[in-house]
Design an enzyme around this catalytic site. Structure first.
Site, PDB file in Angstrom:
ATOM      1  N   ILE A  71      -5.925   6.557  -0.743  1.00 39.87           N
ATOM      2  CA  ILE A  71      -4.929   7.279  -1.519  1.00 39.87           C
ATOM      3  C   ILE A  71      -4.813   6.698  -2.924  1.00 39.87           C
ATOM      4  CG2 ILE A  71      -3.086   5.868  -0.515  1.00 39.87           C
ATOM      5  CD1 ILE A  71      -1.203   8.312  -0.761  1.00 39.87           C
ATOM      6  N   CYS A  72      -4.418   7.544  -3.869  1.00 38.93           N
ATOM      7  CA  CYS A  72      -4.117   7.172  -5.248  1.00 38.93           C
ATOM      8  C   CYS A  72      -5.401   6.743  -5.960  1.00 38.93           C
ATOM      9  CB  CYS A  72      -3.037   6.095  -5.274  1.00 38.93           C
ATOM     10  SG  CYS A  72      -2.313   5.788  -6.908  1.00 38.93           S
ATOM     11  N   ALA A  73      -5.472   5.503  -6.428  1.00 42.28           N
ATOM     12  CA  ALA A  73      -6.676   5.006  -7.093  1.00 42.28           C
ATOM     13  C   ALA A  73      -7.735   4.554  -6.095  1.00 42.28           C
ATOM     14  CB  ALA A  73      -6.314   3.850  -8.019  1.00 42.28           C
ATOM     15  N   GLU A  98       2.670   3.884  -0.786  1.00 40.88           N
ATOM     16  CA  GLU A  98       1.485   4.405  -0.110  1.00 40.88           C
ATOM     17  C   GLU A  98       1.151   3.614   1.154  1.00 40.88           C
ATOM     18  OE1 GLU A  98      -0.264   5.728  -4.426  1.00 40.88           O
ATOM     19  OE2 GLU A  98      -1.243   4.100  -3.344  1.00 40.88           O
ATOM     20  N   SER A 132      -6.185  11.184  -0.927  1.00 36.85           N
ATOM     21  CA  SER A 132      -4.897  11.717  -1.360  1.00 36.85           C
ATOM     22  C   SER A 132      -4.608  11.228  -2.778  1.00 36.85           C
ATOM     23  CB  SER A 132      -3.805  11.270  -0.387  1.00 36.85           C
ATOM     24  OG  SER A 132      -2.584  11.903  -0.660  1.00 36.85           O
TER      25      SER A 132
END
Length: 188
Positions: A100-102, A14, A147
């Site tokens: 993004i992600c967590a 990421e 994201s």
């Protein structure tokens, strides 16, 4: 200038995919360590030397802040008080923030997602405090870009390019990389 924040335990795909894409698009980007050292280790043990330490950042001249996910990287970002204060100042000025992600969890805990649509790593939707969760690779809601995770890093990076330099530049970079699966929810 765009800053990508690195904390021990960040998700390498990421962070580095986004940095790579932005540099291909001739967007000035620096990696910023929120640790005490410029050498930061990702969740898969890859060491990355950040360009600068957090305290060396010039946040008044910065145009976007980007938070990669990963664990415990996201927790380390959540626990960095100065970063959280800077995120609030940035948001208050209407400047763009991407996570993004967590990492959208950092924005939720800072109270920045209220009234926004957002996405996060599947199963973490309760961390989008105040937001309307959306099941999409990338979501743009005013000045917030979120994201889902490592598999959406290309979409995320290309969306950031589009946000900063326009659709044509994002399409040009995607074509150079033979990439065509961009899926974004929301409008610029």
């Amino acid at each position: 200038m765009v800053y990508v924040f690195l904390a021990n335990g960040f998700e390498e795909i990421e962070a580095l995919t986004v940095v790579d894409l932005l540099r291909r698009a001739d967007i000035q980007v620096k990696t910023v360590s929120v640790m005490e050292d410029r050498l930061v280790y990702g969740s898969k043990g890859i060491g990355v030397e950040a360009d600068i330490l957090f305290k060396a950042g010039n946040y008044d001249c910065c145009q976007m802040l980007i938070l990669p996910g990963g664990m415990p990287g996201t927790t380390n970002l959540c626990n960095h008080k100065d970063l959280n204060e800077e995120l609030k100042v940035f948001y208050g000025k209407g400047k763009p923030i991407a996570a993004i992600c967590a990492a959208p969890m950092v924005l939720g805990k800072a109270g920045l997602l209220a009234g926004h649509r957002a996405t996060i790593y599947t199963g973490m939707e309760e961390e989008l405090i105040g937001a309307q969760p959306v099941d999409a690779n990338v979501v743009i809601s005013e000045n917030i870009i979120t994201s889902k995770g490592p598999g959406t890093a290309m979409d995320f990076g290309l969306t950031i390019i589009e946000y900063i330099k326009g659709t044509q530049k994002a399409e040009e970079i995607a074509a150079e990389l033979l990439y065509s699966a961009q899926r974004t929810e929301g409008a610029l």
